[in-house]
Design a protein around this motif. Structure first.
Motif, mmCIF file in Angstrom:
data_model
loop_
_atom_site.group_PDB
_atom_site.id
_atom_site.type_symbol
_atom_site.label_atom_id
_atom_site.label_comp_id
_atom_site.label_asym_id
_atom_site.label_seq_id
_atom_site.Cartn_x
_atom_site.Cartn_y
_atom_site.Cartn_z
ATOM 1 N N LEU A 71 4.542 -59.108 1.256
ATOM 2 C CA LEU A 71 4.201 -58.072 2.237
ATOM 3 C C LEU A 71 3.831 -58.660 3.603
ATOM 4 C CD1 LEU A 71 2.147 -55.732 -0.102
ATOM 5 C CD2 LEU A 71 4.477 -55.376 0.771
ATOM 6 N N PRO A 126 6.625 -57.541 6.308
ATOM 7 C CA PRO A 126 6.467 -56.112 6.592
ATOM 8 C C PRO A 126 5.154 -55.791 7.317
ATOM 9 C CG PRO A 126 7.280 -56.404 4.372
ATOM 10 C CD PRO A 126 6.931 -57.773 4.891
ATOM 11 N N SER A 147 5.485 -56.696 10.917
ATOM 12 C CA SER A 147 6.391 -55.745 11.558
ATOM 13 C C SER A 147 5.705 -54.411 11.829
ATOM 14 C CB SER A 147 7.617 -55.532 10.663
ATOM 15 O OG SER A 147 8.477 -54.581 11.218
ATOM 16 N N ILE A 148 4.928 -53.926 10.880
ATOM 17 C CA ILE A 148 4.243 -52.643 11.043
ATOM 18 C C ILE A 148 3.235 -52.691 12.182
ATOM 19 C CG2 ILE A 148 2.651 -51.011 9.939
ATOM 20 C CD1 ILE A 148 4.142 -51.687 7.277
ATOM 21 N N THR A 190 -2.903 -52.316 8.578
ATOM 22 C CA THR A 190 -1.759 -51.663 9.196
ATOM 23 C C THR A 190 -2.058 -50.170 9.290
ATOM 24 O OG1 THR A 190 -0.624 -51.164 7.113
ATOM 25 C CG2 THR A 190 -0.148 -53.310 8.151
ATOM 26 N N PHE A 195 8.295 -46.476 6.053
ATOM 27 C CA PHE A 195 8.559 -47.827 5.573
ATOM 28 C C PHE A 195 10.055 -48.069 5.568
ATOM 29 C CE2 PHE A 195 4.540 -47.272 2.955
ATOM 30 C CZ PHE A 195 3.796 -48.176 3.691
ATOM 31 N N THR A 196 10.445 -49.301 5.819
ATOM 32 C CA THR A 196 11.843 -49.673 5.637
ATOM 33 C C THR A 196 12.108 -49.680 4.128
ATOM 34 O OG1 THR A 196 11.401 -52.038 5.452
ATOM 35 C CG2 THR A 196 11.793 -51.161 7.691
ATOM 36 N N THR A 220 13.211 -52.055 2.385
ATOM 37 C CA THR A 220 12.729 -53.344 1.866
ATOM 38 C C THR A 220 11.221 -53.308 1.647
ATOM 39 O OG1 THR A 220 14.513 -54.533 2.949
ATOM 40 C CG2 THR A 220 12.581 -55.830 2.327
ATOM 41 N N THR A 221 10.488 -52.777 2.611
ATOM 42 C CA THR A 221 9.028 -52.692 2.477
ATOM 43 C C THR A 221 8.660 -51.786 1.310
ATOM 44 O OG1 THR A 221 8.728 -53.094 4.830
ATOM 45 C CG2 THR A 221 6.877 -52.076 3.650
ATOM 46 N N GLU A 222 9.338 -50.668 1.209
ATOM 47 C CA GLU A 222 9.091 -49.736 0.106
ATOM 48 C C GLU A 222 9.302 -50.442 -1.238
ATOM 49 O OE1 GLU A 222 11.032 -45.604 -1.552
ATOM 50 O OE2 GLU A 222 11.163 -46.018 0.595
ATOM 51 N N ARG A 230 9.120 -53.616 -1.875
ATOM 52 C CA ARG A 230 8.075 -54.631 -2.081
ATOM 53 C C ARG A 230 6.748 -54.011 -2.490
ATOM 54 N NH1 ARG A 230 9.499 -59.018 2.716
ATOM 55 N NH2 ARG A 230 11.527 -59.561 1.828
#
Length: 181
Positions: A51, A54, A57-58, A104, A120-121, A123-125, A127
């Motif tokens: 994480l 992500p 990025s957030i 975040t 969330f992207t 990918t983040t979702e 993860r």
């Protein structure tokens, strides 16, 4: 009996893991907070570490990825079952020779592929669901050294249930038999 994970936290100073959840059964609903001294399987810690990007990025600071160390996630679920989360991380401050805690903003999973807004992207979702699944495995006995409930297959069942998570909020039954072993 089913369980909804509310918070997962790794307490580095003590080496403990905190998992807060809501357990629902025939007798109603209980909020349970567990503080565990036993180390998790490596996959648990890898899921938290995944994480890092992500989280950076957030908070719109990808340049901080090397200094950001996630250690907790607080999950929220809307009435329609859509998962949201806040990632909590320590930000290293080398010049001050210390660190500070960063949260975040709350983000949610997109309800569908065409949803407008800040979500969330994928990918983040993925993860976040992976971390949530690792917490379930931990609660079912999958630990660093051994599976606590190997004889009755609780860890294998947790693995199978975790694979069923695909993107919406799913409440996976907590294996009550494992707790009685």
């Amino acid at each position: 009996m089913n369980t909804t994970i509310k918070k997962i936290k790794i307490i580095k100073s003590t080496g403990k893991i905190e998992i807060d959840c809501i357990r629902r059964g025939e007798q109603g609903e209980d909020e349970v907070k567990g503080l565990f001294a036993e180390q998790a399987a490596p996959e648990f810690y890898e899921a938290m570490k995944a994480l890092t990007v992500p989280g950076a990025s957030i908070i719109e600071a990808p340049e901080l990825v090397q200094r950001l160390k996630p250690f907790a996630v607080t999950f929220h679920y809307s009435k329609d079952g859509c998962m949201g989360a806040i990632i909590t991380a320590k930000l290293e401050l080398p010049q001050a020779q210390t660190e500070t805690v960063i949260n975040t903003p709350m983000r949610k999973c997109a309800p569908d592929d065409n949803a407008a807004g800040t979500f969330f992207t994928p990918t983040t979702e993925k993860r976040l669901w992976a971390l949530e699944a690792e917490a379930r495995k931990y609660l079912c006995g999958k630990r660093a050294q051994t599976n606590l409930f190997d004889d009755d297959g609780a860890a294998e069942q947790a693995d199978d249930e975790a694979e069923q998570i695909s993107g919406g909020a799913h409440v996976i039954p907590f294996n009550g038999a494992a707790r009685e072993a």
